[in-house]
Write a protein that holds these residues in place. Structure first.
Motif, PDB file in Angstrom:
ATOM      1  N   TRP A 144      13.385  -9.795   2.658  1.00  0.00           N
ATOM      2  CA  TRP A 144      12.931 -10.254   1.343  1.00  0.00           C
ATOM      3  C   TRP A 144      13.123  -9.151   0.306  1.00  0.00           C
ATOM      4  CZ3 TRP A 144       7.350 -12.594   0.410  1.00  0.00           C
ATOM      5  CH2 TRP A 144       7.307 -13.170  -0.860  1.00  0.00           C
ATOM      6  N   TRP A 145      12.763  -7.922   0.693  1.00  0.00           N
ATOM      7  CA  TRP A 145      12.924  -6.786  -0.225  1.00  0.00           C
ATOM      8  C   TRP A 145      14.393  -6.610  -0.624  1.00  0.00           C
ATOM      9  CZ3 TRP A 145      15.620  -2.187   0.923  1.00  0.00           C
ATOM     10  CH2 TRP A 145      15.516  -1.188  -0.046  1.00  0.00           C
ATOM     11  N   LYS A 146      15.292  -6.666   0.348  1.00  0.00           N
ATOM     12  CA  LYS A 146      16.722  -6.511   0.072  1.00  0.00           C
ATOM     13  C   LYS A 146      17.229  -7.626  -0.841  1.00  0.00           C
ATOM     14  CE  LYS A 146      21.219  -6.531   2.380  1.00  0.00           C
ATOM     15  NZ  LYS A 146      21.922  -6.650   3.694  1.00  0.00           N
ATOM     16  N   TRP A 147      16.851  -8.856  -0.528  1.00  0.00           N
ATOM     17  CA  TRP A 147      17.351  -9.991  -1.307  1.00  0.00           C
ATOM     18  C   TRP A 147      16.803  -9.962  -2.731  1.00  0.00           C
ATOM     19  CZ3 TRP A 147      15.966 -14.061  -4.272  1.00  0.00           C
ATOM     20  CH2 TRP A 147      16.920 -15.069  -4.477  1.00  0.00           C
ATOM     21  N   LEU A 148      15.491  -9.727  -2.869  1.00  0.00           N
ATOM     22  CA  LEU A 148      14.880  -9.742  -4.200  1.00  0.00           C
ATOM     23  C   LEU A 148      15.383  -8.579  -5.051  1.00  0.00           C
ATOM     24  CD1 LEU A 148      12.937 -11.088  -6.133  1.00  0.00           C
ATOM     25  CD2 LEU A 148      11.065  -9.768  -5.130  1.00  0.00           C
ATOM     26  N   GLU A 181      11.196   0.915  -6.941  1.00  0.00           N
ATOM     27  CA  GLU A 181       9.944   1.248  -6.278  1.00  0.00           C
ATOM     28  C   GLU A 181       8.978   0.085  -6.094  1.00  0.00           C
ATOM     29  OE1 GLU A 181       7.973   4.531  -8.069  1.00  0.00           O
ATOM     30  OE2 GLU A 181       9.630   5.936  -7.783  1.00  0.00           O
ATOM     31  N   GLU A 182       9.047  -0.933  -6.928  1.00  0.00           N
ATOM     32  CA  GLU A 182       7.993  -1.941  -6.935  1.00  0.00           C
ATOM     33  C   GLU A 182       8.281  -3.160  -6.073  1.00  0.00           C
ATOM     34  OE1 GLU A 182       5.585  -0.725  -8.187  1.00  0.00           O
ATOM     35  OE2 GLU A 182       5.985   0.376 -10.019  1.00  0.00           O
ATOM     36  N   VAL A 183       9.562  -3.421  -5.753  1.00  0.00           N
ATOM     37  CA  VAL A 183       9.904  -4.662  -5.057  1.00  0.00           C
ATOM     38  C   VAL A 183       9.344  -4.681  -3.637  1.00  0.00           C
ATOM     39  CG1 VAL A 183      11.777  -6.127  -4.237  1.00  0.00           C
ATOM     40  CG2 VAL A 183      11.969  -5.005  -6.459  1.00  0.00           C
ATOM     41  N   GLY A 184       9.552  -3.593  -2.893  1.00  0.00           N
ATOM     42  CA  GLY A 184       9.103  -3.555  -1.504  1.00  0.00           C
ATOM     43  C   GLY A 184       7.622  -3.810  -1.339  1.00  0.00           C
ATOM     44  N   PRO A 185       6.743  -3.043  -2.021  1.00  0.00           N
ATOM     45  CA  PRO A 185       5.298  -3.296  -1.898  1.00  0.00           C
ATOM     46  C   PRO A 185       4.889  -4.697  -2.331  1.00  0.00           C
ATOM     47  CG  PRO A 185       5.692  -1.135  -2.862  1.00  0.00           C
ATOM     48  CD  PRO A 185       7.016  -1.815  -2.806  1.00  0.00           C
ATOM     49  N   LEU A 186       5.555  -5.238  -3.369  1.00  0.00           N
ATOM     50  CA  LEU A 186       5.221  -6.595  -3.806  1.00  0.00           C
ATOM     51  C   LEU A 186       5.543  -7.615  -2.716  1.00  0.00           C
ATOM     52  CD1 LEU A 186       4.353  -8.563  -6.077  1.00  0.00           C
ATOM     53  CD2 LEU A 186       6.764  -8.701  -6.705  1.00  0.00           C
ATOM     54  N   SER A 241      -5.373  -5.733  -6.577  1.00  0.00           N
ATOM     55  CA  SER A 241      -5.497  -4.778  -7.688  1.00  0.00           C
ATOM     56  C   SER A 241      -4.308  -3.828  -7.742  1.00  0.00           C
ATOM     57  CB  SER A 241      -6.801  -3.982  -7.550  1.00  0.00           C
ATOM     58  OG  SER A 241      -6.743  -3.106  -6.447  1.00  0.00           O
ATOM     59  N   GLN A 242      -3.706  -3.531  -6.578  1.00  0.00           N
ATOM     60  CA  GLN A 242      -2.517  -2.685  -6.543  1.00  0.00           C
ATOM     61  C   GLN A 242      -1.250  -3.484  -6.832  1.00  0.00           C
ATOM     62  OE1 GLN A 242      -2.451  -0.584  -2.799  1.00  0.00           O
ATOM     63  NE2 GLN A 242      -4.605  -0.026  -2.944  1.00  0.00           N
ATOM     64  N   ALA A 243      -1.285  -4.793  -6.521  1.00  0.00           N
ATOM     65  CA  ALA A 243      -0.099  -5.634  -6.725  1.00  0.00           C
ATOM     66  C   ALA A 243       0.071  -6.050  -8.175  1.00  0.00           C
ATOM     67  CB  ALA A 243      -0.191  -6.877  -5.845  1.00  0.00           C
ATOM     68  N   VAL A 244      -1.007  -6.067  -8.949  1.00  0.00           N
ATOM     69  CA  VAL A 244      -0.916  -6.532 -10.342  1.00  0.00           C
ATOM     70  C   VAL A 244       0.120  -5.746 -11.149  1.00  0.00           C
ATOM     71  CG1 VAL A 244      -2.171  -6.673 -12.524  1.00  0.00           C
ATOM     72  CG2 VAL A 244      -3.189  -7.583 -10.453  1.00  0.00           C
ATOM     73  N   PRO A 245       0.049  -4.400 -11.194  1.00  0.00           N
ATOM     74  CA  PRO A 245       1.065  -3.691 -11.990  1.00  0.00           C
ATOM     75  C   PRO A 245       2.477  -3.911 -11.469  1.00  0.00           C
ATOM     76  CG  PRO A 245      -0.268  -2.141 -10.709  1.00  0.00           C
ATOM     77  CD  PRO A 245      -0.940  -3.469 -10.621  1.00  0.00           C
ATOM     78  N   ARG A 246       2.639  -4.010 -10.145  1.00  0.00           N
ATOM     79  CA  ARG A 246       3.982  -4.216  -9.595  1.00  0.00           C
ATOM     80  C   ARG A 246       4.541  -5.568 -10.032  1.00  0.00           C
ATOM     81  NH1 ARG A 246       1.394  -2.060  -4.532  1.00  0.00           N
ATOM     82  NH2 ARG A 246       1.974   0.135  -4.451  1.00  0.00           N
ATOM     83  N   ALA A 247       3.718  -6.599  -9.890  1.00  0.00           N
ATOM     84  CA  ALA A 247       4.188  -7.945 -10.241  1.00  0.00           C
ATOM     85  C   ALA A 247       4.515  -8.049 -11.722  1.00  0.00           C
ATOM     86  CB  ALA A 247       3.123  -8.974  -9.856  1.00  0.00           C
TER      87      ALA A 247
END
Length: 587
Positions: free
Chosen positions: A113-117, A149-154, A328-334
């Motif tokens: 998913w990380w690679k594709w997104l 940096e943000e795609v993987g954790p999301l 709370s950690q996903a909000v800034p990434r998204a």
């Protein structure tokens, strides 16, 4: 003074877990799960859910076996005890192996998913020139860092949602049934405690959404500062600006540390509250179950079974509580990724950057025409040209003149479709290589010399002999003698002088064979004789070209001159009749 983005961008909507946040997450996730071969990912999820079902059922069985082990120990039945211990160990090993398999499959899905997104967002970033629009409106900072940096954790956080909800429903069903059969009072107490714990957690974690967002932006600020020094190393060295840059970097570093410490201190407060609720939970089973044991209503093993079931039930009921820190950690990434995606979608639908903003209409045609074009800067601060009409035939030789800052380069950007704010219509040939724009500083990059010449058509089949002849034609005869073969890999933006880079750009014209060439001071670093040779080459090869420059010598290579004046006024004159003013000329 360094500008800190974390101190400027304070839109309160970015700090909320609300409908807008979930819509943005949905829009980011939807393309992956609806792509052509998405069935493979759905099948993987189905397998994961099946394994979770088996885990929940086995968990209930293990809790029963655990109770039997305890009773066998209390009743002093060694044969039964050791048999159950061996069986319980085997069950534990099987669950451990199944858990490893589940982790591997989950990690594989996350990585895919990380690679594709990431690829999808990179396509968004490069498509419709989103990357350029982002630099114009300056509302989206550090897009490269966001994608990297943000795609993987999301993806990891979003992938946890179905597993946690499905697993929690199963656990609640199984463990709730067990606990109800032992003590309805214990079951109701666990429900009440779970609601209380979730409300407390939601309240104390709400400030961490903004704190995590501020940390993300502050770290991006620091990264930007370091990148800025790298990209401007020569200018900083010439000005001896190391002390100033150090001050800027330290300011960004202190800001990032301050944001981190703010969250660290608040985490201590959250930890104390969490420890307090844990003490309540520790005492709850004893208060309810021990009296039942003394009354003879339950045996000793049942206390352990009920405590284990209550713990698993509480864990399931506290799903929201456990998921709040992740959210709370996903909000800034998204949000930071969604802003890039939304920018691309807006451009895809040809939407203006601001409400009520007028846009120049771009249309396809055989030649270049500007019809009643009024151009403004991207922010609308300044009108550059008003009601401009031009008709550039296939043999056009136009030079655009005017004082520095009048808008000559901006007009070329409008013709390229980069600047669209304004009114009117621009008609351009719609072929992929019909128009070629050459800036004052050409684009070169770290790769082999052959790629510098072929860019952007790197797959073109051109022999080494043809490329050597091309270098000779643009007065770069000695380039191979200096740097070796065409396969030499260097950072050519640093190795080549500006004049050499400009001649590389002229070589690209001969390879790409565009119908129209736009030259924005593309010969400014060349001596007059080399400039004359290259312009004569363009004329001999039959190219149509539009130039910008300040040298009087440029006029002789053109048939018409467009003079831009103050207040958006303009004049179209025969090039032979033009005399450059002192403000227009570079002598």
């Amino acid at each position: 003074m360094a500008i800190l983005l974390s101190e400027l961008q304070n839109d309160p909507r970015k700090y909320r877990i609300d409908g807008l946040f979930f819509r943005r997450v949905y829009q980011l996730c939807l393309p992956y799960w609806t792509r052509a071969d998405a069935w493979k990912s759905w099948l993987t999820v189905a397998g994961m859910l099946a394994m979770m079902s088996a885990f929940s059922v086995s968990g209930a069985y293990i809790s029963q076996v655990g109770a039997d082990v305890t009773n066998a120990l209390v009743d002093k039945k060694p044969e039964l005890y050791w048999g159950l211990i061996i069986w319980l160990t085997l069950l534990g090993l099987m669950r451990f192996a199944a858990g490893l398999l589940q982790q591997f499959v989950g990690a594989y899905l996350d990585q895919h998913w990380w690679k594709w997104l990431t690829g999808y967002l990179m396509d968004n970033y490069l498509g419709k020139r989103t990357y350029y629009e982002i630099t114009l409106d300056e509302k989206i900072d550090n897009p490269d860092q966001r994608i990297q940096e943000e795609v993987g954790p999301l993806c990891s956080t979003a992938a946890m949602v179905p597993y946690q909800f499905f697993g929690s429903i199963l656990d609640m069903s199984v463990q709730g049934f067990i606990l109800m059969s032992i003590s309805p009072v214990m079951f109701i107490s666990v429900l009440i405690f779970a609601v209380f714990q979730t409300v407390v957690t939601l309240y104390i974690y709400k400030p961490t959404i903004k704190q995590n967002f501020d940390i993300t932006v502050a770290e991006a600020d620091l990264r930007y500062g370091l990148t800025h020094v790298r990209d401007n190393a020569e200018n900083i060295a010439f000005y001896q600006g190391e002390a100033v840059e150090r001050q800027h970097l330290l300011l960004r570093l202190r800001n990032a540390i301050t944001k981190q410490m703010r969250l660290a201190i608040y985490s201590l407060y959250m930890g104390m509250i969490g420890e307090g609720t844990s003490l309540i939970w520790t005492a709850l089973p004893l208060v309810i179950l021990v009296p039942l044991y003394f009354a003879g209503d339950i045996d000793y093993g049942t206390i352990g079974q009920a405590t284990l079931s209550a713990g698993m039930l509480l864990s399931s009921l506290s799903l929201l509580m456990n998921f709040i820190p992740l959210l709370s950690q996903a909000v800034p990434r998204a949000i930071r990724l969604a802003e890039i995606h939304e920018k691309f979608i807006a451009l895809q639908h040809n939407s203006p950057s601001g409400e009520g903003e007028k846009r120049i209409d771009l249309q396809a045609g055989d030649t270049i025409r500007l019809e009643h074009v009024s151009l403004q800067t991207p922010g609308g601060e300044q009108a550059l040209v008003r009601d401009l009409n031009l008709d550039l035939k296939i043999d056009a030789r136009l030079v655009i003149i005017g004082r520095t800052g009048i808008g000559k380069s901006s007009l070329l950007r409008a013709m390229a479709g980069l600047w669209r704010r304004g009114e009117g219509r621009i008609v351009l040939p719609d072929g992929e290589r019909d128009c070629l724009f050459l800036p004052q500083r050409p684009y070169t990059f770290k790769s082999d010399l052959r790629s510098q010449l072929l860019y952007p058509n790197l797959d073109a089949q051109v022999s080494d002999q043809e490329l050597q002849a091309l270098l000779n034609k643009v007065a770069l005869d000695s380039l191979l003698e200096k740097h070796g073969s065409l396969d030499t890999v260097k950072d050519w933006a640093r190795v080549l002088s500006l004049g050499e880079q400009q001649r590389i750009a002229f070589a690209r014209i001969l390879l790409l064979r565009p119908r129209y060439v736009f030259l924005d001071e593309a010969s400014s670093a060349l001596d007059p004789s080399t400039e004359a040779k290259l312009y004569q080459m363009l004329e001999d090869e039959g190219f149509s070209y539009i130039s910008i420059g300040h040298r009087p010598s440029l006029l002789r290579y053109h048939t018409e001159a467009l003079r831009l004046l103050d207040e958006g006024k303009w004049q179209l004159l025969p090039a032979t009749s033009v005399q450059l003013t002192a403000n227009e000329a570079q002598l």
